[in-house]
Scaffold this motif. Structure first.
Motif, PDB file in Angstrom:
ATOM      1  N   ASP A   1       2.730   1.425  -3.406  1.00 31.94           N
ATOM      2  CA  ASP A   1       1.703   1.649  -4.429  1.00 31.94           C
ATOM      3  C   ASP A   1       1.257   3.117  -4.434  1.00 31.94           C
ATOM      4  OD1 ASP A   1      -0.628   0.424  -6.156  1.00 31.94           O
ATOM      5  OD2 ASP A   1      -1.623   1.628  -4.605  1.00 31.94           O
ATOM      6  N   ASN A   2       1.004   3.666  -3.235  1.00 28.51           N
ATOM      7  CA  ASN A   2       0.635   5.092  -3.143  1.00 28.51           C
ATOM      8  C   ASN A   2       1.742   5.969  -3.721  1.00 28.51           C
ATOM      9  OD1 ASN A   2      -1.840   4.764  -2.033  1.00 28.51           O
ATOM     10  ND2 ASN A   2      -1.257   5.388   0.044  1.00 28.51           N
TER      11      ASN A   2
ATOM     12  N   ASN B   1       0.818  -1.217   0.000  1.00 23.20           N
ATOM     13  CA  ASN B   1       0.000   0.000   0.000  1.00 23.20           C
ATOM     14  C   ASN B   1       0.848   1.262   0.000  1.00 23.20           C
ATOM     15  OD1 ASN B   1      -3.053  -0.224   0.056  1.00 23.20           O
ATOM     16  ND2 ASN B   1      -2.406  -1.924   1.360  1.00 23.20           N
TER      17      ASN B   1
ATOM     18  N   GLY C   1      -6.416   2.176   1.499  1.00 23.22           N
ATOM     19  CA  GLY C   1      -5.020   1.774   1.680  1.00 23.22           C
ATOM     20  C   GLY C   1      -4.397   2.226   2.988  1.00 23.22           C
TER      21      GLY C   1
ATOM     22  N   ARG D   1       1.789   5.677  -7.445  1.00 27.75           N
ATOM     23  CA  ARG D   1       0.618   6.210  -8.169  1.00 27.75           C
ATOM     24  C   ARG D   1       0.440   7.712  -8.029  1.00 27.75           C
ATOM     25  NH1 ARG D   1      -4.268   4.324  -7.063  1.00 27.75           N
ATOM     26  NH2 ARG D   1      -3.687   3.173  -5.190  1.00 27.75           N
TER      27      ARG D   1
END
Ligand SMILES: Nc1ncnc2c1ncn2[C@@H]1O[C@H](COP(=O)(O)OP(=O)(O)OP(=O)(O)O)[C@@H](O)[C@H]1O
Ligand SMILES: [Mg+2]
Length: 474
Positions: free
Chosen positions: A371-372, A368, A431, A375
């Motif tokens: 990924d954050n 998470n 998340g 992104r």
């Protein structure tokens, strides 16, 4: 395993009481034997001194003869007495024969004797107690030589009678024990049954419960011994109702979160079906695929969330090397990074970076965070994962060059479904809530920091090397 507590208690209590009673009787037999003998000796002494008080050497021979005659008739007198039971006469006869006496004159003549006294020759017995054998029987004797009145009183008791008396007392106590034992068993059975009734009533109360009633069982009337069981049941009920609540939350969250993508799916599928132009159809199908991916992601996140039990302890914790799992996760997310041409760096010390924790949960946390970072960062930037080793803790930071999170939202981003407005990137807003729960599970802490050197965000997670034994100074 005990199949019936009642039978177990009855059997064992009964056995214990019998054993203790028998031991008491045996103990009494040995310990009281001496007391009993002393008691009987005292009777001999008393009898001797009583006779002495009534008899003297200067008594006329006529009177002595009269007394002797009466003495000889004692057994006959006994039969004139009224007894309810024959055993009583037997007992009395036995006791009468128990103590006998002889009175001798100074010149060795037998003056007076009890009706069943042994026909002993005058013996030179000194004052006091003697054990003598006569006609194969042992006798206990007490002699009293009276120099003033010049007579000698000897009181006897057959040893066998003494033993008989003792045996009778022992037999009586065993007989009483035997008679009272059925009552004892009955009493134990009833008492144990009453004691165990609370188990039955508690079981009945649980049986009567409606399946959706998971509130705690009242404990104010519960016996102390049942409290641990009821408390364990209550804890189970709490966990179950938490699990039910989680399932319910999951279902309603899923329904809420899937409504939009499913509507998009339906519309775009219709568009694709009605479209005659292949390019047009492809574009619609692309949107369908995106919607499916988004729905899958949402379902995955919601499932992860529902499986993390808040406040619950980590099941089967193991040693997890943060350096290892960080590089595993970086490799897994490399395609995402490549798409935006973002390079990911892992900065970690050579020392051991393992902590006690749940590996799956820590992998979800890393996914998470990275990924954050990937992104929300613009293309062609850099993301770094930094691991620092302290005495009792290990810090794990994910640093990016993205827009960062402004102060006003830094608390709110941990709430479920919270997303900062204006974010172009897609997401479900779950998340960071998942990350927070995993950190809480490991008793760790989380900080949102603005990097000093560049714009962006640093999320720093600090975890204990052993969450069971944090720094003793804190
Ligand atoms: N590295 C970051 N840079 C900038 N903003 C971020 C960053 N990480 C999170 N945020 C902001 O915090 C919000 C919450 O993040 P969170 O990870 O909880 O949800 P999400 O990314 O929107 O959805 P999900 O992770 O469930 O797919 C995001 O919507 C985003 O606005
Ligand atoms: Mg996210």
């Amino acid at each position: 395993m005990i199949r019936s507590i009642r039978t177990f208690l009855l059997f064992n209590l009964f056995l214990s009481v019998t054993l203790v009673s028998l031991l008491t009787i045996i103990g009494n037999l040995f310990l009281e034997h001496r007391n009993f003998q002393t008691h009987l000796d005292s009777q001999l002494t008393l009898a001797a001194y009583t006779i002495r008080a009534f008899i003297s050497s200067d008594m006329p021979a006529q009177q002595v003869k009269k007394i002797q005659k009466r003495m000889n008739h004692i057994p006959e007198y006994m039969h004139t007495l009224n007894f309810k039971y024959d055993e009583e006469i037997d007992d009395l006869n036995l006791l009468l024969k128990s103590i006998q006496f002889q009175i001798w004159s100074h010149d060795g003549k037998l003056i007076l004797h009890s009706f069943a006294a042994p026909q002993l020759e005058s013996q030179d017995m000194s004052n006091g107690f003697h054990n003598i054998v006569f006609q194969e029987h042992t006798w206990r004797a007490f002699a009293l030589n009276l120099t003033d009145s010049q007579i000698k009183i000897v009181v006897f008791q057959r040893d066998h009678l003494r033993a008989e008396l003792e045996r009778q007392i022992t037999e009586d106590s065993i007989a009483i024990m035997m008679v009272t034992y059925p009552f004892l068993a009955l009493l134990i059975w009833i008492i144990v049954g009453r004691g165990l009734a609370s188990i039955t009533s508690t079981a009945e109360a649980i049986k009567r419960r409606a399946p959706n009633k998971l509130n705690n069982i009242e404990t104010q009337d519960t016996p102390q011994e049942l409290l641990p069981l009821i408390e364990a049941l209550n804890a189970l009920f709490n966990r179950l109702s938490e699990a039910f609540a989680r399932e319910k939350r999951f279902a309603s969250n899923a329904a809420h979160e899937l409504r939009t993508p499913l509507a998009v799916l339906s519309t775009q599928t219709q568009v694709a079906m009605e479209s005659k132009d292949v390019t047009h159809m492809r574009a619609a199908l692309k949107k369908v695929l995106k919607s499916i991916n988004r729905s899958t992601h949402v379902v995955q996140q919601l499932l992860t969330l529902s499986r993390l039990v808040p406040d619950d302890s980590i099941n089967e914790p193991s040693r997890v090397n943060l350096k290892t799992i960080a590089s595993e996760m970086i490799i897994e997310l490399l395609p995402l990074a490549d798409k935006k041409n973002i390079s990911i760096a892992l900065v970690a010390p050579d020392s051991d970076t393992s902590i006690l924790g749940n590996k799956t949960a820590l992998l979800i946390l890393l996914r998470n965070l990275i990924d954050n970072a990937l992104r929300y960062s613009p293309e062609n930037t850099e993301v770094s994962v930094k691991i620092e080793n302290f005495e009792y803790q290990i810090a794990l930071s994910v640093i990016d060059n993205g827009p960062g999170i402004s102060e006003e939202f830094r608390q709110r981003v941990f709430e479920r479904f919270f997303r900062v407005l204006g974010t172009q990137t897609e997401g479900s807003g779950l998340g960071l809530n998942i990350v927070k729960q995993i950190v809480d599970l490991h008793k760790g802490s989380i900080e949102l920091i603005t990097p000093k050197t560049h714009s962006g965000l640093e999320i720093k997670i600090t975890l204990w090397k052993d969450f069971n034994q944090p720094d003793p100074l804190i």
